[in-house]
Enzyme design. Structure first.
Site, PDB file in Angstrom:
ATOM      1  N   PRO A  90      -6.552  -6.655  -0.397  1.00 54.18           N
ATOM      2  CA  PRO A  90      -5.523  -6.212  -1.355  1.00 54.18           C
ATOM      3  C   PRO A  90      -6.122  -5.870  -2.716  1.00 54.18           C
ATOM      4  O   PRO A  90      -5.467  -5.233  -3.538  1.00 54.18           O
ATOM      5  CB  PRO A  90      -4.564  -7.405  -1.450  1.00 54.18           C
ATOM      6  CG  PRO A  90      -5.228  -8.546  -0.786  1.00 54.18           C
ATOM      7  CD  PRO A  90      -6.319  -8.027   0.083  1.00 54.18           C
ATOM      8  N   GLU A 117      -8.690 -16.571   1.240  1.00 56.72           N
ATOM      9  CA  GLU A 117      -8.699 -16.054  -0.139  1.00 56.72           C
ATOM     10  C   GLU A 117      -9.730 -14.935  -0.313  1.00 56.72           C
ATOM     11  O   GLU A 117     -10.063 -14.571  -1.432  1.00 56.72           O
ATOM     12  CB  GLU A 117      -8.991 -17.187  -1.132  1.00 56.72           C
ATOM     13  CG  GLU A 117      -7.969 -18.311  -1.123  1.00 56.72           C
ATOM     14  CD  GLU A 117      -6.550 -17.812  -1.398  1.00 56.72           C
ATOM     15  OE1 GLU A 117      -6.365 -17.062  -2.370  1.00 56.72           O
ATOM     16  OE2 GLU A 117      -5.641 -18.184  -0.643  1.00 56.72           O
ATOM     17  N   ARG A 155      -6.467  10.115  14.551  1.00 55.25           N
ATOM     18  CA  ARG A 155      -5.604  11.304  14.655  1.00 55.25           C
ATOM     19  C   ARG A 155      -6.347  12.575  14.258  1.00 55.25           C
ATOM     20  O   ARG A 155      -5.963  13.663  14.641  1.00 55.25           O
ATOM     21  CB  ARG A 155      -4.381  11.158  13.751  1.00 55.25           C
ATOM     22  CG  ARG A 155      -3.432  10.059  14.151  1.00 55.25           C
ATOM     23  CD  ARG A 155      -2.360   9.881  13.090  1.00 55.25           C
ATOM     24  NE  ARG A 155      -1.627  11.103  12.817  1.00 55.25           N
ATOM     25  CZ  ARG A 155      -0.689  11.623  13.604  1.00 55.25           C
ATOM     26  NH1 ARG A 155      -0.368  11.011  14.714  1.00 55.25           N
ATOM     27  NH2 ARG A 155      -0.090  12.742  13.283  1.00 55.25           N
ATOM     28  N   ASP A 170       1.407  17.399   9.208  1.00 53.79           N
ATOM     29  CA  ASP A 170       1.885  16.062   8.820  1.00 53.79           C
ATOM     30  C   ASP A 170       2.113  15.977   7.325  1.00 53.79           C
ATOM     31  O   ASP A 170       1.408  16.590   6.539  1.00 53.79           O
ATOM     32  CB  ASP A 170       0.834  14.988   9.158  1.00 53.79           C
ATOM     33  CG  ASP A 170       0.771  14.695  10.637  1.00 53.79           C
ATOM     34  OD1 ASP A 170       1.649  15.167  11.369  1.00 53.79           O
ATOM     35  OD2 ASP A 170      -0.167  13.997  11.049  1.00 53.79           O
TER      36      ASP A 170
HETATM   37  N1  ADE Z   1      -5.659  -8.029   3.508  1.00 48.01           N
HETATM   38  C1  ADE Z   1      -4.556  -8.689   3.064  1.00 48.01           C
HETATM   39  N2  ADE Z   1      -3.681  -7.856   2.504  1.00 48.01           N
HETATM   40  C2  ADE Z   1      -4.226  -6.605   2.581  1.00 48.01           C
HETATM   41  C3  ADE Z   1      -3.814  -5.326   2.166  1.00 48.01           C
HETATM   42  N3  ADE Z   1      -2.645  -5.131   1.543  1.00 48.01           N
HETATM   43  N4  ADE Z   1      -4.639  -4.283   2.409  1.00 48.01           N
HETATM   44  C4  ADE Z   1      -5.821  -4.463   3.020  1.00 48.01           C
HETATM   45  N5  ADE Z   1      -6.264  -5.662   3.432  1.00 48.01           N
HETATM   46  C5  ADE Z   1      -5.477  -6.723   3.220  1.00 48.01           C
END
Ligand code: ADE
Length: 235
Positions: A90, A117, A155, A170
């Protein structure tokens, strides 16, 4: 094209890889997906430990550098092309179609899936992966995000989609930043709702104009942020 997935949970991928388009692409030799369990590179012979508490305190566990770096070095050595390393997190830059298009031109992608984490910073300092997020929300790990990357990239691998399923029109394909409008199939009437007359007109130019307008209206309704990015948003 070859994908190497580095994960603590390789079993998550089995359903995905054994169905539909992915299964066909693997069977036809268009793509190869290899799963690697990071735990196999643990230096702890008894418990196969791969994570530990964070220095400085805080909740949760951090994935240790050793097993990940050893796993990646070993896996990289198994093919001539070292491949492009992507870390799903994230904390990464957002995944977009232009990035997917760029990666579709690679011969090999290595996808590192984080858990808990995240990974020890030294993995990132040493291996300098591209850090990528699939959205501003927290998943339980990078595995689902890795499947998103594989799904979007395959794809674009020549031969994976049939002519009928071409990816060029697309939403988000090169230069196209509009959502697609409504689609209809049989029957012509369902629960009192009719298929729009224009789609039955046979006038292909008029249908194309109508579809474009529907796409524009949909985009304005749900993703107005995209409109400023379209080269032809004013036409
Ligand atoms: N691991 C946990 N959340 C994630 C996300 N939003 N994008 C990529 N990997 C992740």
């Amino acid at each position: 094209m070859r994908f190497d997935v580095l994960t603590l949970f390789p079993g998550i991928f089995s359903g995905y890889l054994s169905q539909g388009l992915l299964h066909k692409a693997i069977e036809r030799g268009l793509i190869d997906v290899q799963l690697h369990n990071i735990r196999d590179w643990s230096s702890d012979p008894k418990h196969h430990k791969v994570d530990d508490r964070p220095y400085g305190g805080g909740p949760g566990m951090v994935m240790m550098a050793g097993p990940i770096v050893d796993c990646i070095e070993s896996v990289r050595g198994k093919a001539a092309d070292a491949g492009k390393l992507i870390y799903l997190t994230p904390q990464g830059r957002p995944l977009t179609q232009p990035l997917v298009e760029q990666w579709a031109g690679e011969r090999r992608l290595l996808l590192l899936c984080g858990r808990y984490e995240g990974v020890d910073q030294r993995v990132l300092d040493l291996l300098e992966p591209e850090e990528v997020s699939v959205g501003d929300y927290i998943l339980n790990g990078g595995e689902v995000a890795a499947m998103v990357v594989i799904d979007a990239v395959v794809r674009l691998v020549p031969g994976v989609l049939g002519d009928e399923e071409s990816s060029v029109s697309d939403s988000f394909s090169s230069g196209n930043r509009w959502l697609e409008g409504a689609q209809y199939t049989r029957p012509r009437e369902y629960r009192g709702l009719q298929v729009p007359e224009i789609l039955m007109s046979g006038d292909h130019a008029a249908i194309a104009r109508w579809r474009k307008e529907q796409g524009f209206l949909k985009t304005r309704r749900v993703r107005a942020d995209l409109l400023g990015k379209n080269e032809d948003s004013k036409s």
